[in-house]
Write an enzyme that holds these catalytic residues in place. Structure first.
Site, PDB file in Angstrom:
ATOM      1  N   SER A  12      18.540  13.643 -66.165  1.00  0.00           N
ATOM      2  CA  SER A  12      19.567  14.544 -65.607  1.00  0.00           C
ATOM      3  C   SER A  12      19.006  15.459 -64.524  1.00  0.00           C
ATOM      4  CB  SER A  12      20.175  15.397 -66.723  1.00  0.00           C
ATOM      5  OG  SER A  12      19.219  16.313 -67.239  1.00  0.00           O
ATOM      6  N   GLY A  14      15.178  16.758 -62.205  1.00  0.00           N
ATOM      7  CA  GLY A  14      13.740  16.648 -61.935  1.00  0.00           C
ATOM      8  C   GLY A  14      13.201  18.013 -61.601  1.00  0.00           C
ATOM      9  N   ASP A 235       8.139  10.325 -69.978  1.00  0.00           N
ATOM     10  CA  ASP A 235       8.343  11.769 -70.145  1.00  0.00           C
ATOM     11  C   ASP A 235       8.244  12.197 -71.603  1.00  0.00           C
ATOM     12  OD1 ASP A 235      11.976  11.816 -69.490  1.00  0.00           O
ATOM     13  OD2 ASP A 235      10.799  10.672 -70.914  1.00  0.00           O
ATOM     14  N   THR A 236       8.720  11.357 -72.503  1.00  0.00           N
ATOM     15  CA  THR A 236       8.660  11.721 -73.928  1.00  0.00           C
ATOM     16  C   THR A 236       7.213  11.768 -74.410  1.00  0.00           C
ATOM     17  OG1 THR A 236      10.771  10.567 -74.193  1.00  0.00           O
ATOM     18  CG2 THR A 236       9.584  11.138 -76.217  1.00  0.00           C
ATOM     19  N   GLN A 302      26.179  16.962 -71.698  1.00  0.00           N
ATOM     20  CA  GLN A 302      26.196  16.846 -70.231  1.00  0.00           C
ATOM     21  C   GLN A 302      27.497  16.200 -69.762  1.00  0.00           C
ATOM     22  OE1 GLN A 302      22.646  14.602 -69.263  1.00  0.00           O
ATOM     23  NE2 GLN A 302      21.345  16.139 -70.178  1.00  0.00           N
TER      24      GLN A 302
HETATM   25  N1  LIG Z   1      20.235  27.468 -71.564  1.00  0.00           N
HETATM   26  C1  LIG Z   1      20.680  26.377 -72.159  1.00  0.00           C
HETATM   27  N2  LIG Z   1      21.620  26.472 -73.125  1.00  0.00           N
HETATM   28  C2  LIG Z   1      22.087  25.360 -73.730  1.00  0.00           C
HETATM   29  N3  LIG Z   1      21.672  24.111 -73.447  1.00  0.00           N
HETATM   30  C3  LIG Z   1      20.718  23.990 -72.500  1.00  0.00           C
HETATM   31  C4  LIG Z   1      20.181  25.085 -71.810  1.00  0.00           C
HETATM   32  N4  LIG Z   1      19.269  24.602 -70.919  1.00  0.00           N
HETATM   33  C5  LIG Z   1      19.245  23.257 -71.058  1.00  0.00           C
HETATM   34  N5  LIG Z   1      20.105  22.904 -72.011  1.00  0.00           N
HETATM   35  C6  LIG Z   1      20.356  21.554 -72.498  1.00  0.00           C
HETATM   36  O1  LIG Z   1      19.197  20.761 -72.213  1.00  0.00           O
HETATM   37  C7  LIG Z   1      19.576  19.596 -71.507  1.00  0.00           C
HETATM   38  C8  LIG Z   1      18.569  19.287 -70.413  1.00  0.00           C
HETATM   39  O2  LIG Z   1      17.322  19.207 -71.059  1.00  0.00           O
HETATM   40  P1  LIG Z   1      16.052  18.784 -70.168  1.00  0.00           P
HETATM   41  O3  LIG Z   1      15.987  19.637 -68.950  1.00  0.00           O
HETATM   42  O4  LIG Z   1      14.888  18.729 -71.079  1.00  0.00           O
HETATM   43  O5  LIG Z   1      16.520  17.324 -69.761  1.00  0.00           O
HETATM   44  P2  LIG Z   1      15.928  16.470 -68.548  1.00  0.00           P
HETATM   45  O6  LIG Z   1      14.450  16.643 -68.517  1.00  0.00           O
HETATM   46  O7  LIG Z   1      16.670  16.796 -67.321  1.00  0.00           O
HETATM   47  O8  LIG Z   1      16.344  15.037 -68.941  1.00  0.00           O
HETATM   48  P3  LIG Z   1      15.543  14.061 -69.880  1.00  0.00           P
HETATM   49  O9  LIG Z   1      16.010  14.377 -71.256  1.00  0.00           O
HETATM   50  O10 LIG Z   1      15.938  12.724 -69.410  1.00  0.00           O
HETATM   51  O11 LIG Z   1      14.091  14.368 -69.678  1.00  0.00           O
HETATM   52  C9  LIG Z   1      20.896  19.901 -70.865  1.00  0.00           C
HETATM   53  O12 LIG Z   1      21.650  18.704 -70.839  1.00  0.00           O
HETATM   54  C10 LIG Z   1      21.542  20.917 -71.799  1.00  0.00           C
HETATM   55  O13 LIG Z   1      22.327  20.262 -72.752  1.00  0.00           O
HETATM   56  C1  LIG Z   2      15.843   5.335 -72.158  1.00  0.00           C
HETATM   57  C2  LIG Z   2      15.211   6.672 -72.259  1.00  0.00           C
HETATM   58  O1  LIG Z   2      14.694   7.043 -71.034  1.00  0.00           O
HETATM   59  C3  LIG Z   2      14.096   6.656 -73.254  1.00  0.00           C
HETATM   60  O2  LIG Z   2      14.449   5.949 -74.403  1.00  0.00           O
HETATM   61  C4  LIG Z   2      13.737   8.062 -73.678  1.00  0.00           C
HETATM   62  O3  LIG Z   2      12.539   8.032 -74.416  1.00  0.00           O
HETATM   63  C5  LIG Z   2      13.460   8.930 -72.501  1.00  0.00           C
HETATM   64  O4  LIG Z   2      12.730   8.544 -71.626  1.00  0.00           O
HETATM   65  C6  LIG Z   2      14.075  10.271 -72.501  1.00  0.00           C
HETATM   66  O5  LIG Z   2      13.823  10.917 -71.307  1.00  0.00           O
HETATM   67 MG   LIG Z   3      12.934  15.831 -69.437  1.00  0.00          MG
END
Ligand SMILES: Nc1ncnc2c1ncn2[C@@H]1O[C@H](COP(=O)(O)OP(=O)(O)OP(=O)(O)O)[C@@H](O)[C@H]1O
Ligand SMILES: C[C@H](O)[C@H](O)[C@@H](O)C(=O)CO
Ligand SMILES: [Mg+2]
Length: 483
Positions: A12, A14, A235-236, A302
């Site tokens: 979602s 970077g 990333d995980t 999201q």
């Molecule tokens: N202040 C907040 N309050 C509530 N939820 C939040 C807040 N900040 C982030 N989030 C939640 O965390 C999610 C994003 O998490 P994160 O930034 O770890 O995801 P990402 O790194 O963009 O994606 P991925 O999971 O693919 O690594 C958002 O979709 C939202 O639901």
């Molecule tokens: C498909 C997803 O990217 C994967 O299963 C998960 O581990 C991940 O990378 C979350 O960011």
């Molecule tokens: Mg992430």
């Protein structure tokens, strides 16, 4: 003072984060943040990979303008997706998202040709239609034939920056094509897909030096001199490295677009229960295994936000969710209908209607339903993991953006009956930076990295509060059974 830059690109969003070690603490500064997402083009849901690479250079230019002249850099992204690279080095197409419909029913098709148990005993990886194995099975076979290399997303980005090709093992394991025992891409699976083993780059462990930024990028952009280190590029896997865990009986929950709940093991567990419960053994950094389960995660939140034109921020959605009693509505968050529906709000409402529950209407009620259902699923999976691994779990470390959701942390602690430690939200970037610092010998190992994380960030503690949970679990089981 050495400069380390983490490029962490989730599904979602970077971000580029500058890390420095200052007086025994890890100092982070977010240099650049950008949106990520897929769009429907040329018949599939595709990532804007060129746009993501442009954002990396934009972040590096900001760093140079702020006086950083040299740094090391590590790249981590979401898993399974890949770029097909032509012999001349150019991409043959924009990468297709794992949420694209092309892999629907591909597990059933492929496992009618190769036994499911055989694949699991070879790879130890969960069966998800999004895995690279099924994506390549569904791929345009002509295009695969033209490809000199199949590079997973972070390996492709590293290749564009340095000209060097690698297949980093934590992310390569998510393909469901790595053989656990041989520690190579499995020959039988490659043969079945008619893929030549040399179409994958050489397997490379996290903590390996990849190369310098190509000169042409210094001609095009005013950026620092970068030495690229191959970190735990899934990333995980980086999030697990950055988890501030201590002791033995702990579990992690990397909470973002996905909720990845698991345990760090020193050997894979591919026993009958692990297979039946579809647990995965993704390779971790430094010879560990990430025994985990994918849960649909905050992707659902999201999508509620997207359906409501993001008129509320995530924290406002959490505040509104808090105004309703929890567990009034419960959904099976891993129901495939929530993977990529046309309209998530409608999908949740239909699910509740079909299971005889009141229908959530407001954003607060919908978010409340998702948080309550996630907490229930987390608690259920922790119980399963204890049974499968025969290990106790006394603490759950929640990291990632989802660790900001206080009510979700508390609900999880209450239902699971374990202490929850929440944060850092940017654990993935912290793990990315940690592997760079270990490789540069500025810190000794992951244990020292985790000590550093505990001493550098505000980790919130949620002790389990006594709640009447039996009826909630009964309701959950009844709904899941009768859906
Ligand atoms: N202040 C907040 N309050 C509530 N939820 C939040 C807040 N900040 C982030 N989030 C939640 O965390 C999610 C994003 O998490 P994160 O930034 O770890 O995801 P990402 O790194 O963009 O994606 P991925 O999971 O693919 O690594 C958002 O979709 C939202 O639901
Ligand atoms: C498909 C997803 O990217 C994967 O299963 C998960 O581990 C991940 O990378 C979350 O960011
Ligand atoms: Mg992430």
């Amino acid at each position: 003072m050495r400069n380390y830059v983490a490029v962490d690109i989730g599904a979602s969003s970077g971000r580029m984060i500058l890390g420095n070690l200052v007086e025994g603490k890890l100092n982070l500064r977010e240099v650049h943040r950008f949106k990520n997402g897929f769009t429907f083009r040329d018949g599939h849901d595709r990532w804007e990979i060129d746009g993501l690479i442009h954002e990396i250079f934009a972040g590096l230019e900001k760093l140079k303008q702020e006086g950083v002249t040299e740094c090391t850099l590590g790249i981590d992204t979401w898993a399974v997706d890949y770029v097909l690279v032509a012999p001349g080095g150019e991409k043959l197409a924009d990468p297709i998202s794992y949420r694209d419909s092309r892999t629907q029913n591909k597990i059933a098709e492929l496992t009618s040709e190769i036994q499911k148990d055989d694949i699991y005993q070879k790879t130890g990886i969960q069966f998800l239609e999004l895995n690279t194995l099924y994506q390549l099975y569904a791929e345009d076979q002509e295009l695969i034939k033209q490809a000199d290399k199949i590079l997973l997303i972070p390996d492709y980005i590293g290749y564009v920056l340095t000209g060097k090709k690698a297949a980093e093992t934590t992310n390569a394991s998510t393909t469901q094509m790595l053989n656990l025992r041989e520690r190579l891409f499995d020959k039988d699976l490659l043969m079945h897909l008619d893929i030549d083993p040399c179409q994958f780059a050489e397997l490379t462990d996290a903590g390996t030096y990849l190369g310098e930024m190509k000169p042409k990028w210094h001609e095009k952009y005013d950026i620092p001199a970068c030495r690229v280190i191959t970190v735990a590029t899934h990333d995980t896997a980086s999030a697990v490295v950055g988890t501030p865990a201590k002791g033995k009986n702990w579990a992690f929950l990397s909470s973002g677009t996905w909720s990845l709940i698991g345990m760090e093991l020193t050997a894979p567990n591919t026993g009958r229960m692990a297979f039946e419960e579809n647990y995965t053994n993704e390779w971790g950094a430094y010879g560990t295994y990430r025994f985990l389960k994918n849960i649909m995660g905050l992707w659902i939140v999201q999508e509620i936000a997207r359906n409501s034109d993001s008129r509320l921020s995530f924290s406002e959605m959490a505040d509104q969710a808090n105004q309703y009693p929890f567990f009034k509505q419960i959904i099976d968050v891993n129901d495939p209908r929530f993977n990529h529906p046309v309209h998530m709000i409608t999908e949740i409402q239909n699910y509740c209607r079909e299971t005889g529950q009141d229908v959530p209407e407001s954003i607060g009620e919908l978010t409340n339903c998702v948080y309550g259902s996630l907490a229930l699923r987390y608690a259920k999976e922790l119980e399963k993991m204890k049974r499968i691994t025969k290990r106790d779990i006394e603490a759950l470390y929640i990291v990632g953006g989802g660790s900001s959701v206080a009510i979700l942390n508390q609900l999880t602690a209450n239902l699971a009956g374990v202490t929850v430690y929440a944060g850092p939200a940017e654990a993935t970037a912290v793990g990315n930076l940690s592997v760079q610092m270990i490789t540069e010998r500025e810190i000794k190992d992951v244990d020292q990295a985790r000590d550093l994380v505990r001493n550098s960030f505000d980790i919130k503690e949620y002790k389990p509060q006594k709640i009447e949970s039996a009826s909630v679990f009964e309701k959950y089981d009844k709904i899941i059974r009768n859906k």
